[in-house]
Write an enzyme that holds these catalytic residues in place. Structure first.
Site, short mmCIF file in Angstrom:
data_model
loop_
_atom_site.label_atom_id
_atom_site.label_comp_id
_atom_site.label_asym_id
_atom_site.label_seq_id
_atom_site.Cartn_x
_atom_site.Cartn_y
_atom_site.Cartn_z
N CYS A 293 0.85 -1.20 0.00
CA CYS A 293 0.00 0.00 0.00
C CYS A 293 0.88 1.24 0.00
O CYS A 293 0.47 2.29 -0.46
CB CYS A 293 -0.91 -0.01 1.21
SG CYS A 293 0.02 -0.21 2.73
N GLU A 390 -4.13 2.20 -8.17
CA GLU A 390 -3.02 1.58 -7.46
C GLU A 390 -2.46 0.48 -8.37
O GLU A 390 -3.20 -0.44 -8.75
CB GLU A 390 -3.59 0.98 -6.17
CG GLU A 390 -2.63 0.86 -5.07
CD GLU A 390 -3.29 0.32 -3.80
OE1 GLU A 390 -4.45 -0.14 -3.83
OE2 GLU A 390 -2.61 0.36 -2.77
P1 NAP Z 1 -8.99 -6.87 -0.40
O1 NAP Z 1 -9.48 -7.59 -1.58
O2 NAP Z 1 -9.75 -5.69 0.07
O3 NAP Z 1 -8.86 -7.97 0.75
C1 NAP Z 1 -8.39 -7.65 2.04
C2 NAP Z 1 -9.02 -8.60 3.04
O4 NAP Z 1 -10.43 -8.41 3.03
C3 NAP Z 1 -8.80 -10.07 2.73
O5 NAP Z 1 -8.71 -10.78 3.94
C4 NAP Z 1 -10.08 -10.45 2.00
O6 NAP Z 1 -10.36 -11.81 2.10
C5 NAP Z 1 -11.08 -9.65 2.79
N1 NAP Z 1 -12.32 -9.37 2.09
C6 NAP Z 1 -12.54 -9.18 0.77
N2 NAP Z 1 -13.85 -8.96 0.55
C7 NAP Z 1 -14.47 -9.01 1.77
C8 NAP Z 1 -15.82 -8.84 2.20
N3 NAP Z 1 -16.80 -8.58 1.36
N4 NAP Z 1 -16.08 -8.95 3.52
C9 NAP Z 1 -15.09 -9.22 4.40
N5 NAP Z 1 -13.81 -9.39 4.04
C10 NAP Z 1 -13.49 -9.27 2.74
O7 NAP Z 1 -7.52 -6.36 -0.60
P2 NAP Z 1 -6.27 -7.18 -1.11
O8 NAP Z 1 -6.31 -7.19 -2.58
O9 NAP Z 1 -6.16 -8.46 -0.37
O10 NAP Z 1 -5.10 -6.26 -0.57
C11 NAP Z 1 -4.58 -5.22 -1.31
C12 NAP Z 1 -5.13 -3.89 -0.82
O11 NAP Z 1 -4.80 -3.71 0.56
C13 NAP Z 1 -4.49 -2.72 -1.54
O12 NAP Z 1 -5.46 -1.78 -1.87
C14 NAP Z 1 -3.51 -2.18 -0.50
O13 NAP Z 1 -3.19 -0.83 -0.68
C15 NAP Z 1 -4.24 -2.44 0.77
N6 NAP Z 1 -3.32 -2.45 1.90
C16 NAP Z 1 -3.36 -1.39 2.75
C17 NAP Z 1 -2.48 -1.34 3.81
C18 NAP Z 1 -2.51 -0.17 4.74
O14 NAP Z 1 -1.96 -0.29 5.83
N7 NAP Z 1 -3.11 0.96 4.39
C19 NAP Z 1 -1.58 -2.38 4.03
C20 NAP Z 1 -1.57 -3.45 3.14
C21 NAP Z 1 -2.47 -3.47 2.08
P3 NAP Z 1 -10.29 -12.76 0.80
O15 NAP Z 1 -9.11 -12.29 0.02
O16 NAP Z 1 -10.11 -14.09 1.38
O17 NAP Z 1 -11.59 -12.56 0.10
#
Ligand code: NAP
Length: 489
Positions: A293, A390
């Site tokens: 991120c 992103e």
């Molecule tokens: P994501 O798709 O939003 O998933 C994050 C988490 O949420 C996963 O555990 C995912 O589980 C879960 N999730 C997805 N849909 C959900 C729902 N409807 N209800 C409950 N949980 C749900 O994000 P990602 O692609 O894994 O991660 C990348 C993103 O994270 C990027 O945008 C990055 O910038 C951000 N990030 C932010 C930080 C920060 O500190 N600001 C740090 C790291 C990453 P499943 O994958 O099992 O569905």
């Protein structure tokens, strides 16, 4: 797969951890975890249903009163023992992250060091939560302000930093006296399962931490979030999912922490030390294969040095070794999945179509695994999607600018506000940029900012709340003010 790898994988628990017991999912389902470098399934783990999610919350609720009443020093010592155990097992944890997520082993070791620091930091913070006592201004009473654990928490973590995102939430929650249910991403559940086994070894009481792994995150999470016994949701992930969860959390006016997406500007002025700027750029862009991120998304470079900066980073990028993260010297492992490769392909294609110059890379790599070449683009035109989305991949996009005001305007031209990077040797200019850039964090002549002792978090659509630092534990505490009579009155 080597013997060392398969032996390690066999030690990872494959069940749900609920109320201090490892158990299969109620419907007996499992989900497959793959190595993105090969596409091979490396382990099957339990695939929780909504009923398992409810059982995990029941356990966290049941364990809360006793854990909240446990002396802070005891909670601190549990975290400290977990820190020590993690140091002893750091090679295992690092290898596990490389196997399930793909990052180079050297970076995985760095994540163990960073993730471990949250255990040490919050073990130190646990005993330092203080209140205050004093006369009210009228002198008619005494005001007491005290801090209390917020209650059972639900923690949702992403796949890109499988250990650090878990410890950054679990450690402050436990330090504050809260119990938790944690749900890692489907793509990377193994590190969390292994880490919770370490917590167990460290003496974790039953029900204080519960883990559910699932392929149906929405269906399992929503009833937990809507349950009135839950008192806090901490989420790290994408902004669209974060917004959806905030809506679900609104029903019970849940405390929430949201660590969401970023679109970090990396600004290089003509008075910068270019060697430092190039080193910073390599770290800010290519750490974690660009899947952070905090990854620099837009390189805004002062026109007099833009060509030289591009030349130097291109030289460095061409020398990056691509391969499986376990191989020596590899700097660029696979992207997490095919979707991530397709996204990089689309964003680079769009930028080139709009006139960007491709200086290195620019293609997905054929064969096994989900690899994308480290890429440099210069003269990226305004309006290109890569400047607004992103990237989450190893693509460095350069946009020249002419003066400081233009740099500020371009840097702030985003709905996100997580982090910015500024390279200048002019102190006053550096100070002006601190005041003018709309981000929760800044690296001034630094390409990496994360530190357990610092408040990590964003402005604008990058989120709410802070993790780490003095602020981190307060996300899991609630304040009570009590008025008592003047004892002399
Ligand atoms: P994501 O798709 O939003 O998933 C994050 C988490 O949420 C996963 O555990 C995912 O589980 C879960 N999730 C997805 N849909 C959900 C729902 N409807 N209800 C409950 N949980 C749900 O994000 P990602 O692609 O894994 O991660 C990348 C993103 O994270 C990027 O945008 C990055 O910038 C951000 N990030 C932010 C930080 C920060 O500190 N600001 C740090 C790291 C990453 P499943 O994958 O099992 O569905």
């Amino acid at each position: 797969m080597s013997n060392r790898e398969s032996d390690l994988l066999a030690t990872v628990p494959d069940g749900l951890f609920i109320g201090g017991q490892w158990r299969p999912a109620t419907e007996g389902k499992t989900l497959a975890v793959r190595d993105p470098a090969t596409g091979d399934v490396v382990r099957q783990v339990a695939d929780a249903s909504p009923a398992d999610g409810a059982a995990a919350l029941d356990a966290a609720v049941a364990a809360f009163p006793a854990w909240a009443a446990t002396p802070a020093r005891e909670r601190a010592e549990l975290l400290r023992r977990a820190f020590d155990l993690l140091q002893a097992r750091k090679e295992d944890v690092a290898l596990l992250m490389t196997l399930e997520m793909g990052k180079p082993l050297t970076e995985a070791r760095g994540e163990v060091a960073y993730g471990g620091e949250f255990l040490r930091w919050f073990s130190e913070e646990a005993a330092h939560v203080q209140g205050r006592y004093g006369a009210n201004p009228e002198g008619t009473g005494r005001m007491i302000v005290s801090q209390h654990p917020v209650g059972p928490c639900f923690l949702i973590t992403p796949w890109n930093f499988p250990l650090a995102m878990a410890t950054r939430k679990i450690a402050p929650a436990l330090a504050a006296g809260c119990t938790v249910v944690i749900k890692p991403a489907e793509l990377t559940p193994l590190t969390t399962l292994y880490f919770v086994r370490l917590l167990e070894e460290a003496g974790l009481p039953a029900g204080v931490v519960n883990v559910i792994t699932t392929s149906t995150s929405g269906a399992v999470s929503e009833p937990i979030i809507r349950d009135p016994r839950l008192r806090k949701l901490s989420f790290t992930g994408s902004t669209p999912v974060g917004k959806k969860l905030l809506e679900q959390a609104a029903g019970n006016v849940l405390r929430t922490s949201m660590e969401l997406g970023g679109n970090a500007p990396f600004v290089v002025f003509d008075d910068a030390d270019l060697d430092k700027a190039v080193d910073g750029a390599m770290a800010a862009k290519f750490r974690n294969i660009g899947q952070a991120c905090t990854a620099a998304n837009r390189f805004l470079v002062h026109r007099p040095v833009a060509e030289e900066f591009a030349r130097r980073v291109t030289e460095r990028v061409r020398a990056l070794k691509i391969g499986r993260g376990t191989e020596d010297g590899v700097a660029i492992g696979p992207l997490i999945d095919q979707r991530a490769v397709d996204k990089a392909t689309t964003l680079v294609g769009d930028a080139v179509e709009r006139g960007a110059v491709l200086l290195a890379g620019g293609s997905a790599i054929e064969g096994e695994g989900t690899f994308y070449e480290p890429t440099v683009l210069s003269d990226v035109a305004a309006g290109s999607s890569i400047l607004h989305e992103e990237i989450f991949g190893p693509v460095l996009a350069i946009v020249p600018f002419d003066d400081e005001d233009e740099a500020v305007r371009l840097a702030n031209d985003t709905e996100f506000g997580l982090v910015s990077y500024v390279f200048t040797e002019n102190l006053a200019r550096g100070q002006r940029m601190i005041e003018r850039l709309e981000t929760g964090m800044m690296g001034l002549n630094m390409g990496v900012v994360s530190n357990a002792a610092a408040p990590f978090g964003g402005w604008k659509l990058s989120g709410l709340g802070r993790e780490g630092g003095d602020e981190g534990i307060h996300e899991y505490l609630q304040t009570k003010y009590t008025l008592t009579p003047d004892p002399f009155g």
